[in-house]
Motif scaffolding. Structure first.
Motif, PDB file in Angstrom:
ATOM      1  N   GLN A  20       0.897  -1.195  -0.184  1.00  0.00           N
ATOM      2  CA  GLN A  20       0.010  -0.107  -0.223  1.00  0.00           C
ATOM      3  C   GLN A  20       0.831   1.187  -0.016  1.00  0.00           C
ATOM      4  OE1 GLN A  20      -2.118  -0.958   3.592  1.00  0.00           O
ATOM      5  NE2 GLN A  20      -4.090  -1.444   2.510  1.00  0.00           N
ATOM      6  N   LEU A  21       1.953   1.191   0.704  1.00  0.00           N
ATOM      7  CA  LEU A  21       2.908   2.191   0.821  1.00  0.00           C
ATOM      8  C   LEU A  21       3.638   2.410  -0.605  1.00  0.00           C
ATOM      9  CD1 LEU A  21       4.149   4.511   2.628  1.00  0.00           C
ATOM     10  CD2 LEU A  21       5.972   2.717   3.309  1.00  0.00           C
ATOM     11  N   TYR A  22       4.032   1.407  -1.174  1.00  0.00           N
ATOM     12  CA  TYR A  22       4.659   1.584  -2.212  1.00  0.00           C
ATOM     13  C   TYR A  22       3.653   2.154  -3.478  1.00  0.00           C
ATOM     14  CZ  TYR A  22       7.342   0.173  -6.588  1.00  0.00           C
ATOM     15  OH  TYR A  22       7.780   0.181  -7.750  1.00  0.00           O
ATOM     16  N   LEU A  23       2.414   1.585  -3.509  1.00  0.00           N
ATOM     17  CA  LEU A  23       1.668   2.204  -4.708  1.00  0.00           C
ATOM     18  C   LEU A  23       1.340   3.740  -4.346  1.00  0.00           C
ATOM     19  CD1 LEU A  23      -1.014  -0.746  -4.656  1.00  0.00           C
ATOM     20  CD2 LEU A  23       0.787  -0.227  -6.306  1.00  0.00           C
ATOM     21  N   PHE A  24       1.077   4.304  -3.023  1.00  0.00           N
ATOM     22  CA  PHE A  24       0.845   5.592  -2.727  1.00  0.00           C
ATOM     23  C   PHE A  24       1.996   6.183  -2.899  1.00  0.00           C
ATOM     24  CE2 PHE A  24       1.319   9.009   0.508  1.00  0.00           C
ATOM     25  CZ  PHE A  24       0.396   9.741   0.141  1.00  0.00           C
ATOM     26  N   LEU A  25       3.127   6.002  -2.765  1.00  0.00           N
ATOM     27  CA  LEU A  25       4.309   6.726  -3.131  1.00  0.00           C
ATOM     28  C   LEU A  25       4.659   6.991  -4.596  1.00  0.00           C
ATOM     29  CD1 LEU A  25       7.049   5.744  -0.467  1.00  0.00           C
ATOM     30  CD2 LEU A  25       5.810   7.864  -0.547  1.00  0.00           C
ATOM     31  N   LYS A  27       2.316   6.857  -6.630  1.00  0.00           N
ATOM     32  CA  LYS A  27       1.376   7.842  -7.202  1.00  0.00           C
ATOM     33  C   LYS A  27       1.579   9.143  -6.745  1.00  0.00           C
ATOM     34  CE  LYS A  27      -3.486   8.750  -6.906  1.00  0.00           C
ATOM     35  NZ  LYS A  27      -4.817   8.434  -6.053  1.00  0.00           N
ATOM     36  N   GLN A  28       2.153   9.575  -5.774  1.00  0.00           N
ATOM     37  CA  GLN A  28       2.527  10.723  -5.295  1.00  0.00           C
ATOM     38  C   GLN A  28       3.769  11.301  -6.034  1.00  0.00           C
ATOM     39  OE1 GLN A  28       0.702  13.013  -3.157  1.00  0.00           O
ATOM     40  NE2 GLN A  28      -0.679  11.540  -3.558  1.00  0.00           N
ATOM     41  N   LEU A  29       4.687  10.478  -6.165  1.00  0.00           N
ATOM     42  CA  LEU A  29       6.042  10.938  -6.487  1.00  0.00           C
ATOM     43  C   LEU A  29       6.327  10.662  -8.034  1.00  0.00           C
ATOM     44  CD1 LEU A  29       7.858   9.995  -3.449  1.00  0.00           C
ATOM     45  CD2 LEU A  29       6.767  11.944  -3.882  1.00  0.00           C
ATOM     46  N   LYS A  30       5.354  10.261  -8.647  1.00  0.00           N
ATOM     47  CA  LYS A  30       5.418   9.569 -10.166  1.00  0.00           C
ATOM     48  C   LYS A  30       6.690  10.756 -10.921  1.00  0.00           C
ATOM     49  CE  LYS A  30       1.652   9.883 -12.195  1.00  0.00           C
ATOM     50  NZ  LYS A  30       0.208   9.704 -12.892  1.00  0.00           N
ATOM     51  N   ASP A  31       6.149  11.925 -10.808  1.00  0.00           N
ATOM     52  CA  ASP A  31       6.983  12.859 -11.956  1.00  0.00           C
ATOM     53  C   ASP A  31       8.252  13.329 -11.193  1.00  0.00           C
ATOM     54  OD1 ASP A  31       5.299  12.184 -13.927  1.00  0.00           O
ATOM     55  OD2 ASP A  31       3.922  13.832 -13.313  1.00  0.00           O
ATOM     56  N   LEU A  32       8.446  13.036 -10.009  1.00  0.00           N
ATOM     57  CA  LEU A  32       9.453  13.714  -9.044  1.00  0.00           C
ATOM     58  C   LEU A  32      10.698  13.029  -9.084  1.00  0.00           C
ATOM     59  CD1 LEU A  32       7.697  14.931  -6.017  1.00  0.00           C
ATOM     60  CD2 LEU A  32       8.356  16.342  -7.769  1.00  0.00           C
ATOM     61  N   GLN A  33      11.959  13.888  -9.126  1.00  0.00           N
ATOM     62  CA  GLN A  33      13.346  13.275  -8.933  1.00  0.00           C
ATOM     63  C   GLN A  33      14.023  13.870  -7.696  1.00  0.00           C
ATOM     64  OE1 GLN A  33      13.359  10.244 -10.421  1.00  0.00           O
ATOM     65  NE2 GLN A  33      15.462  10.561 -11.058  1.00  0.00           N
ATOM     66  N   PHE A  34      14.832  13.338  -6.959  1.00  0.00           N
ATOM     67  CA  PHE A  34      15.201  14.242  -5.624  1.00  0.00           C
ATOM     68  C   PHE A  34      16.863  14.214  -6.037  1.00  0.00           C
ATOM     69  CE2 PHE A  34      11.625  11.767  -4.125  1.00  0.00           C
ATOM     70  CZ  PHE A  34      11.041  12.526  -3.595  1.00  0.00           C
ATOM     71  N   ILE A  51      14.292   2.147   0.766  1.00  0.00           N
ATOM     72  CA  ILE A  51      14.253   1.390  -0.357  1.00  0.00           C
ATOM     73  C   ILE A  51      13.365   1.486  -1.290  1.00  0.00           C
ATOM     74  CG2 ILE A  51      13.791  -1.259  -0.916  1.00  0.00           C
ATOM     75  CD1 ILE A  51      14.999  -1.729   1.931  1.00  0.00           C
ATOM     76  N   LEU A  52      12.128   1.933  -0.925  1.00  0.00           N
ATOM     77  CA  LEU A  52      10.999   2.666  -2.065  1.00  0.00           C
ATOM     78  C   LEU A  52      11.302   3.546  -2.965  1.00  0.00           C
ATOM     79  CD1 LEU A  52       7.815   1.896  -0.007  1.00  0.00           C
ATOM     80  CD2 LEU A  52       8.585   0.321  -1.558  1.00  0.00           C
ATOM     81  N   LEU A  53      12.207   4.382  -2.299  1.00  0.00           N
ATOM     82  CA  LEU A  53      12.457   5.714  -2.963  1.00  0.00           C
ATOM     83  C   LEU A  53      14.091   5.539  -3.639  1.00  0.00           C
ATOM     84  CD1 LEU A  53      11.381   8.169  -0.300  1.00  0.00           C
ATOM     85  CD2 LEU A  53       9.926   7.541  -2.578  1.00  0.00           C
ATOM     86  N   ALA A  54      14.558   4.517  -3.738  1.00  0.00           N
ATOM     87  CA  ALA A  54      15.852   4.376  -4.051  1.00  0.00           C
ATOM     88  C   ALA A  54      16.097   4.624  -5.695  1.00  0.00           C
ATOM     89  CB  ALA A  54      16.459   2.995  -3.842  1.00  0.00           C
ATOM     90  N   ASN A  55      15.152   4.377  -6.417  1.00  0.00           N
ATOM     91  CA  ASN A  55      15.251   4.737  -7.938  1.00  0.00           C
ATOM     92  C   ASN A  55      14.888   6.283  -8.092  1.00  0.00           C
ATOM     93  OD1 ASN A  55      12.407   4.627  -7.279  1.00  0.00           O
ATOM     94  ND2 ASN A  55      11.796   3.599  -8.926  1.00  0.00           N
TER      95      ASN A  55
END
Length: 95
Positions: A20-25, A27-34, A51-55
């Motif tokens: 659920q967290l992975y799907l939410f993130l 969706k929210q961060l689809k177009d963002l890069q950090f 881990i979920l945001l590593a990409n």
């Protein structure tokens, strides 16, 4: 600061499971890069988020709590030595 984006996550209800967290993130961060992700807490939840945001970034900075050294000092496995102050360790993580 307009460069900082805060995204609220409901870990108790809506985003209880990793999927659920992975799907939410996603969706929210689809177009963002950090540029950088800073983990200033370094616990299981934030490790999962890393881990979920590593990409989304090439650089992840982690606050070192020095748990292992503290434990050894408390259990008298090593001699007492002065550790860097917490604020100094935060500063190292952020620089």
């Amino acid at each position: 600061n307009p460069r900082i984006k805060v995204i609220g996550v409901d870990l108790k209800n809506k985003h209880r499971s990793i999927s659920q967290l992975y799907l939410f993130l996603n969706k929210q961060l689809k177009d963002l890069q950090f540029d950088v992700i800073y983990d200033l807490h370094d616990v299981i939840r934030t490790k999962a988020l890393r881990i979920l945001l590593a990409n989304k970034t090439k650089k992840i900075r982690i606050f070192k709590k020095e748990r292992g050294i503290k434990s050894k000092i408390i259990n008298k496995k090593i001699k007492i030595k002065k550790l860097d102050h917490t604020t100094e360790r935060y500063k190292k993580c952020l620089s």
